[in-house]
Design an enzyme around this catalytic site. Structure first.
Site, PDB file in Angstrom:
ATOM      1  N   LYS A   1      17.774  -2.234 -46.636  1.00  0.00           N
ATOM      2  CA  LYS A   1      16.740  -1.196 -46.815  1.00  0.00           C
ATOM      3  C   LYS A   1      15.830  -1.148 -45.595  1.00  0.00           C
ATOM      4  O   LYS A   1      15.687  -2.138 -44.860  1.00  0.00           O
ATOM      5  CB  LYS A   1      15.904  -1.443 -48.075  1.00  0.00           C
ATOM      6  CG  LYS A   1      15.067  -2.733 -48.107  1.00  0.00           C
ATOM      7  CD  LYS A   1      13.676  -2.621 -47.538  1.00  0.00           C
ATOM      8  CE  LYS A   1      12.935  -3.962 -47.625  1.00  0.00           C
ATOM      9  NZ  LYS A   1      11.811  -4.160 -46.767  1.00  0.00           N
TER      10      LYS A   1
ATOM     11  N   ASP B   1      12.130  -7.359 -54.465  1.00  0.00           N
ATOM     12  CA  ASP B   1      12.906  -6.263 -53.865  1.00  0.00           C
ATOM     13  C   ASP B   1      14.249  -6.039 -54.584  1.00  0.00           C
ATOM     14  O   ASP B   1      14.955  -5.078 -54.281  1.00  0.00           O
ATOM     15  CB  ASP B   1      13.227  -6.565 -52.390  1.00  0.00           C
ATOM     16  CG  ASP B   1      12.032  -6.294 -51.476  1.00  0.00           C
ATOM     17  OD1 ASP B   1      11.079  -5.625 -51.925  1.00  0.00           O
ATOM     18  OD2 ASP B   1      12.064  -6.748 -50.321  1.00  0.00           O
TER      19      ASP B   1
HETATM   20  P1  ATP Z   1      12.661  -8.915 -47.322  1.00  0.00           P
HETATM   21  O1  ATP Z   1      12.895  -7.669 -46.532  1.00  0.00           O
HETATM   22  O2  ATP Z   1      13.035  -8.751 -48.787  1.00  0.00           O
HETATM   23  O3  ATP Z   1      11.328  -9.549 -47.092  1.00  0.00           O
HETATM   24  P2  ATP Z   1      14.124 -10.442 -45.381  1.00  0.00           P
HETATM   25  O4  ATP Z   1      15.094  -9.458 -44.804  1.00  0.00           O
HETATM   26  O5  ATP Z   1      12.902 -10.667 -44.558  1.00  0.00           O
HETATM   27  O6  ATP Z   1      13.740  -9.987 -46.838  1.00  0.00           O
HETATM   28  P3  ATP Z   1      16.247 -12.152 -46.187  1.00  0.00           P
HETATM   29  O7  ATP Z   1      17.213 -12.118 -45.051  1.00  0.00           O
HETATM   30  O8  ATP Z   1      16.547 -11.341 -47.386  1.00  0.00           O
HETATM   31  O9  ATP Z   1      14.800 -11.812 -45.600  1.00  0.00           O
HETATM   32  O10 ATP Z   1      16.005 -13.634 -46.712  1.00  0.00           O
HETATM   33  C1  ATP Z   1      15.684 -14.628 -45.860  1.00  0.00           C
HETATM   34  C2  ATP Z   1      15.461 -15.974 -46.558  1.00  0.00           C
HETATM   35  O11 ATP Z   1      16.159 -16.070 -47.825  1.00  0.00           O
HETATM   36  C3  ATP Z   1      15.995 -17.078 -45.685  1.00  0.00           C
HETATM   37  O12 ATP Z   1      15.099 -18.146 -45.832  1.00  0.00           O
HETATM   38  C4  ATP Z   1      17.353 -17.412 -46.290  1.00  0.00           C
HETATM   39  O13 ATP Z   1      17.699 -18.764 -46.109  1.00  0.00           O
HETATM   40  C5  ATP Z   1      17.145 -17.111 -47.774  1.00  0.00           C
HETATM   41  N1  ATP Z   1      18.369 -16.582 -48.428  1.00  0.00           N
HETATM   42  C6  ATP Z   1      18.839 -16.957 -49.620  1.00  0.00           C
HETATM   43  N2  ATP Z   1      19.937 -16.268 -49.944  1.00  0.00           N
HETATM   44  C7  ATP Z   1      20.190 -15.425 -48.927  1.00  0.00           C
HETATM   45  C8  ATP Z   1      21.192 -14.438 -48.691  1.00  0.00           C
HETATM   46  N3  ATP Z   1      22.172 -14.212 -49.583  1.00  0.00           N
HETATM   47  N4  ATP Z   1      21.128 -13.726 -47.548  1.00  0.00           N
HETATM   48  C9  ATP Z   1      20.106 -13.947 -46.675  1.00  0.00           C
HETATM   49  N5  ATP Z   1      19.145 -14.874 -46.836  1.00  0.00           N
HETATM   50  C10 ATP Z   1      19.173 -15.610 -47.963  1.00  0.00           C
END
Ligand code: ATP
Length: 284
Positions: free
Chosen positions: A10, A137
């Site tokens: 997203k 989310d």
């Molecule tokens: P958001 O936009 O919802 O804030 P994000 O893009 O910043 O999320 P993600 O990549 O969704 O962050 O998540 C990062 C954190 O979640 C990391 O600490 C990672 O180790 C943990 N994590 C757990 N499961 C997953 C997964 N399936 N894919 C990515 N990260 C994961």
């Protein structure tokens, strides 16, 4: 029986912070849009109980620390269905810690596959409620498309998706700590807020220009100087012909909105020479 599902990333077309709540969380108001950058999630039942997650990124958790496994356990716990041992495979394409809800989207994809396999009559709304127990989310990622998201992000109202356009998405090599960024926000001191009703109206009218004029993320107001590359990427995107550019979520990923394909392709070429993760995407 096994199942495969795409888990779409997203972008935040707008992100506003309304107030800090008594429970320590913030009330947000956001416009979220799914894009065609996706992880691939596959699920196969196995004879042993419990879940194991296999991904092509060895540093991601293999147990319930992985949002995909957490979603699967919640699915069985809440639906009352007898738990099934599962192998969950994830081909990661969405950059991690990017503000693109990669983990939440994997969790939502797991929920969609498990519903198809074990509870085909479960309404999508129920699936989103289970998603809310996994992460704020996740309900958006269960539905996808474009949504107005309020509360912590779990109170959703559907919107029409962006009209056809190109999104150049660029992540610098570092990540931004979400708690650090929230700790810098003093809601009353935010200098500017996005016009979210105006953006919703522009989406209703299919007015790309109107959406572009209103792209805004209040986190950009409190970004520490060390993250200056985020502003450099924004300037580059605007210089390369983007109608507008903004950071998504708590960053560090930045995206530019382009009406036409060829300047978007050129922007991807220029940015790829400088940054590790650059993608040409379309809204879903
Ligand atoms: P958001 O936009 O919802 O804030 P994000 O893009 O910043 O999320 P993600 O990549 O969704 O962050 O998540 C990062 C954190 O979640 C990391 O600490 C990672 O180790 C943990 N994590 C757990 N499961 C997953 C997964 N399936 N894919 C990515 N990260 C994961």
């Amino acid at each position: 029986m096994s199942g495969v599902e795409y888990a779409y990333a997203k972008l935040n077309l707008a992100l506003d912070i309304l107030r800090k709540r008594e429970d320590g969380y913030h009330d947000l108001r956001m416009v979220m849009q799914s894009i065609d950058l996706a992880d691939e999630v596959s699920i196969s039942p196995r004879p042993e109980p419990g879940m194991t997650v296999y991904t092509d990124l060895p540093y991601l958790p293999k147990d319930e620390g992985n949002i995909a496994a957490k979603a699967a356990s919640r699915f069985f716990a809440v639906s009352g269905l007898p738990p099934v041992g599962l192998s969950i495979g994830i081909k990661k394409r969405i950059p991690v810690c990017a503000g693109m809800a990669g983990g939440s989207s994997d969790g939502a994809a797991v929920l969609r596959v498990l519903r198809r396999m074990y509870a085909p009559d479960m309404p999508e709304e129920r699936l989103a409620e289970i998603g809310a127990l996994v992460g704020s989310d996740v309900p958006f990622c269960v539905h996808g498309g474009a949504m107005l998201a309020e509360g912590r992000g779990e109170c959703l109202s559907p919107l029409p998706s962006l009209p056809p356009c190109w999104l150049v998405v660029c992540k610098p090599a570092y990540s931004v700590s979400t708690p650090e960024l929230f700790s810098k926000v003093q809601v009353k001191k935010l200098r500017c807020h996005p016009d979210i009703p105006g953006m919703a109206a522009a989406l209703e009218q299919g007015d790309l220009e109107g959406v572009a004029r209103r792209l805004y993320n209040v986190f950009e107001d409190v970004l520490p100087r060390k993250y200056h590359q985020i502003f450099e990427i924004k300037s580059s995107l605007l210089g390369l012909g983007a109608m507008a550019a903004s950071m998504t979520g708590s960053g560090p990923t930045v995206f530019g909105l382009f009406r036409d394909h060829s300047p978007a392709v050129q922007a991807v070429e220029v940015l790829t020479a400088q940054y590790p993760s650059v993608y040409l995407c379309r809204p879903l």
